[in-house]
Design an enzyme around this catalytic site. Structure first.
Site, mmCIF file in Angstrom:
data_model
loop_
_atom_site.group_PDB
_atom_site.id
_atom_site.type_symbol
_atom_site.label_atom_id
_atom_site.label_comp_id
_atom_site.label_asym_id
_atom_site.label_seq_id
_atom_site.Cartn_x
_atom_site.Cartn_y
_atom_site.Cartn_z
ATOM 1 N N LYS A 156 38.060 72.040 5.755
ATOM 2 C CA LYS A 156 37.893 73.440 5.408
ATOM 3 C C LYS A 156 36.675 73.606 4.491
ATOM 4 C CE LYS A 156 39.967 75.125 1.692
ATOM 5 N NZ LYS A 156 39.686 74.521 0.387
ATOM 6 N N HIS A 186 44.862 70.141 3.951
ATOM 7 C CA HIS A 186 45.531 68.958 3.401
ATOM 8 C C HIS A 186 46.938 69.261 2.869
ATOM 9 C CE1 HIS A 186 44.098 70.225 -0.618
ATOM 10 N NE2 HIS A 186 45.017 69.438 -1.112
ATOM 11 N N LYS A 190 51.132 67.122 2.865
ATOM 12 C CA LYS A 190 51.911 66.749 1.671
ATOM 13 C C LYS A 190 53.364 66.514 2.065
ATOM 14 C CE LYS A 190 49.041 69.227 -1.634
ATOM 15 N NZ LYS A 190 48.822 68.916 -3.020
ATOM 16 N N GLU A 224 46.360 75.818 -10.982
ATOM 17 C CA GLU A 224 45.621 74.624 -11.392
ATOM 18 C C GLU A 224 45.128 74.793 -12.819
ATOM 19 O OE1 GLU A 224 43.102 72.765 -8.112
ATOM 20 O OE2 GLU A 224 42.850 74.902 -7.812
ATOM 21 N N ASP A 243 39.245 80.022 -0.717
ATOM 22 C CA ASP A 243 39.432 78.592 -1.015
ATOM 23 C C ASP A 243 40.900 78.182 -0.930
ATOM 24 O OD1 ASP A 243 38.427 76.047 -1.961
ATOM 25 O OD2 ASP A 243 39.403 76.491 -3.879
ATOM 26 N N HIS A 248 45.848 77.108 2.361
ATOM 27 C CA HIS A 248 47.025 76.446 1.790
ATOM 28 C C HIS A 248 48.190 77.412 1.542
ATOM 29 C CE1 HIS A 248 44.057 73.434 1.401
ATOM 30 N NE2 HIS A 248 43.623 73.729 0.189
ATOM 31 N N LYS A 353 49.351 72.829 -13.990
ATOM 32 C CA LYS A 353 49.100 72.449 -12.600
ATOM 33 C C LYS A 353 50.461 72.430 -11.912
ATOM 34 C CE LYS A 353 47.371 70.104 -8.982
ATOM 35 N NZ LYS A 353 46.653 70.829 -7.946
HETATM 36 C C1 BG6 Z 1 41.232 72.423 -2.174
HETATM 37 C C2 BG6 Z 1 40.425 73.482 -2.868
HETATM 38 O O1 BG6 Z 1 41.384 72.724 -0.816
HETATM 39 O O2 BG6 Z 1 42.511 72.328 -2.789
HETATM 40 C C3 BG6 Z 1 40.283 73.168 -4.336
HETATM 41 O O3 BG6 Z 1 39.135 73.557 -2.272
HETATM 42 C C4 BG6 Z 1 41.637 72.951 -4.963
HETATM 43 O O4 BG6 Z 1 39.583 74.194 -5.030
HETATM 44 C C5 BG6 Z 1 42.466 71.962 -4.154
HETATM 45 O O5 BG6 Z 1 41.436 72.455 -6.280
HETATM 46 C C6 BG6 Z 1 43.892 71.901 -4.660
HETATM 47 O O6 BG6 Z 1 44.563 70.878 -3.998
HETATM 48 P P1 BG6 Z 1 45.819 70.145 -4.665
HETATM 49 O O7 BG6 Z 1 46.284 69.204 -3.612
HETATM 50 O O8 BG6 Z 1 45.306 69.474 -5.901
HETATM 51 O O9 BG6 Z 1 46.805 71.230 -4.998
#
Ligand code: BG6
Length: 506
Positions: A156, A186, A190, A224, A243, A248, A353
């Site tokens: 992405k 991604h 998970k 985050e 993003d 996600h 987070k």
């Molecule tokens: C990514 C984004 O796809 O996912 C990032 O581009 C973000 O900005 C990240 O920090 C978060 O992924 P995770 O797995 O840490 O929640």
């Protein structure tokens, strides 16, 4: 389970082989698969990039990445020499046709050596603007033609809006079959996200209450603590909406809202998700301000450290209007979810987070306990903690020990770390193995990506026309702008900030 002998001989070309993604995620994931006997017996990784490295220097660089970023700190040294023999590096000019011709020759030679035609996987871990050009070259030079033996993987962002995603899909469809294309999100790899399907569809208990008769609302939080780090130039053109929400967050929403699939077939599952995306009510442009909130972090303190505001980050404009926070309210217009709000929020530099999905059930229809028994009474709530905590918890009422009838909410918790000895694989381990195995379930299909863009297009359009007047509008270590609280409070609800185990004990 040993997958070594089951998997086809494969060659993985990583474009952007010396980049951040390869170093932090892809190579550590491959090495973990290797340690777990989950890679094919005949396997090669070829890093492709513009910088020139000797094979030795390249391998050392990757080993550094593994030591720093792999989930596994044990056995790294021991098996590395064996694994590193499978890695090589190819310095090439991405515009040079002859380099692609050489790639095809390489694959043929390996095929002879292995006595089997290998599967070739082309992983485009490059800046998004370079990916279409590489795909065209792979097609023109006939490196990626065999629909059964060649695959192409896209990271992405897939497009910048609906139109560009649609154009890119059209271009790809003119060169490859959809079965050759793997669009990564991604989050779908998970472990805890995949478990939502198991939870919902392998248990008879929850399905009867999984609808608007019992569920009051759903919340999805992807928070985050980090800022944009060194990705300012990418993020300036993206923002939290593109993003995180387009991909996600909406995928998490689909996992919660989808109908039960009739089988585990990859298209069947993806069909059910597309149905959800198509059913999400498109927010009317005049109503965007009531249903969505954007924010940008200012400077301040986070966990004892002074941190810069977004506009002071590297490669970010001093008057940037890019949002680093989004909260929104969606409705899924179908029989199951009529009138159930789905509140989502995501942002950087927030208090914690945490990725969390909360299913808030309705209040009990009749309350037979005496008033004083129930001062701390709360409706049932189911929480999926996706990361970094990994648990599923159900909140229900219990009687407090004592001679009086006093109730209070308690949690029944399933915790992954306590329940299983095995460490869960990283998302990229699962996803890379799926590409080798040609399993597309966890990848975004063309129509899925486009349907997700359609959901957020009203926000993109309205926000691009109206500059935010109050940016920066939230401090680091907060839960975002105040308006995000208003968005949910107007409906008489509040954000479930923390999993219950961190809440004060009742
Ligand atoms: C990514 C984004 O796809 O996912 C990032 O581009 C973000 O900005 C990240 O920090 C978060 O992924 P995770 O797995 O840490 O929640």
């Amino acid at each position: 389970m040993d997958n070594k002998t089951k998997l086809p001989p494969s060659i993985l070309f990583i474009f952007g082989g010396s980049g951040d993604l390869a170093n932090r995620k892809l190579i550590p994931a491959l090495y973990n698969l290797f340690l777990d006997n989950q890679l094919p017996e005949q396997f090669m990784v070829i890093g492709v990039g513009r910088t020139s490295y000797t094979e030795e220097v390249y391998r050392d660089k990757l080993l550094e990445g593994i030591n720093q970023f792999s989930r596994r700190k044990d056995a790294v040294g021991e098996k590395w020499p064996e694994f590193s023999k499978m890695i090589s590096y190819h310095c090439m000019d991405l515009n040079d046709d002859s380099s692609y011709v050489k790639m095809a020759e390489w694959v043929r030679e390996k095929g002879k050596e292995w006595d089997a035609k290998p599967v070739s996987i082309f992983y485009l871990a490059v800046a998004p603007q370079l990916a279409p050009g590489i795909a065209v070259k792979l097609s023109e030079q006939k490196v990626c033609t065999d629909p059964h033996k060649t695959r192409i993987v896209f990271e992405k962002p897939f497009g910048h809006d609906w139109q560009s995603a649609h154009d890119l899909n059209k271009l790809l469809a003119s060169m490859f079959t959809e079965e050759q294309i793997y669009r990564i999100d991604h989050y779908l790899g998970k472990e805890t996200v995949q478990n939502i399907l198991a939870f919902r569809f392998a248990n008879a208990l929850f399905e009867p209450v999984w609808n608007n008769h019992y569920i009051d609302h759903v919340q999805i939080t992807a928070a985050e603590t980090v800022g944009v780090e060194d990705r300012g130039s990418y993020y300036e053109g993206s923002g939290a909406l593109r993003d995180m929400v387009q991909n996600h967050v909406l995928q998490l929403l689909c996992m919660i809202a989808m109908e039960p699939p009739t089988s585990f077939d990859s298209n069947e599952i993806r069909n059910k998700k597309v149905d959800v995306l198509n059913a999400i009510r498109k927010i009317n442009p005049d109503e965007v301000h009531e249903n969505a909130v954007r924010g940008q972090y200012g400077e301040g303190w986070l966990k004892g450290q002074q941190v810069p505001g977004y506009r002071e980050e590297k490669s970010v404009g001093k008057e940037s209007a890019t949002e680093t926070f989004v909260a929104a309210k969606f409705f899924v217009d179908n029989w199951r979810w009529k009138n159930v709000p789905f509140y989502i929020r995501t942002g950087k530099r927030l208090h914690e987070k945490t990725t969390l999905i909360t299913i808030q059930f309705k209040e009990a229809p009749h309350y037979s306990f005496p008033q004083e028994a129930a001062e701390t009474w709360r409706p049932n709530r189911l929480t999926f903690s996706i990361s970094p905590q990994m648990d599923i918890r159900i909140r229900f009422q219990a009687k407090r020990p004592g001679t009086e009838m006093v109730l209070n909410p308690v949690d029944m918790v399933f915790n992954y770390v306590e329940a299983y000895k095995e460490q869960e694989p990283e998302a990229y381990e699962t996803l890379l193995e799926d590409v080798i195995e040609a399993n597309q379930t966890l990848f975004m299909r063309a129509d899925q990506v486009e349907a997700a863009w359609k959901v957020i297009m009203p926000l993109i359009e309205v926000w691009s026309k109206r500059s935010p007047v109050d940016f920066p509008n939230y401090s680091p270590d907060s839960w975002g702008p105040e308006d995000a609280e208003g968005l949910i409070a107007r409906d008489g609800n509040f954000w479930a900030n923390l999993p219950a185990h961190k809440e004060e004990k009742a």
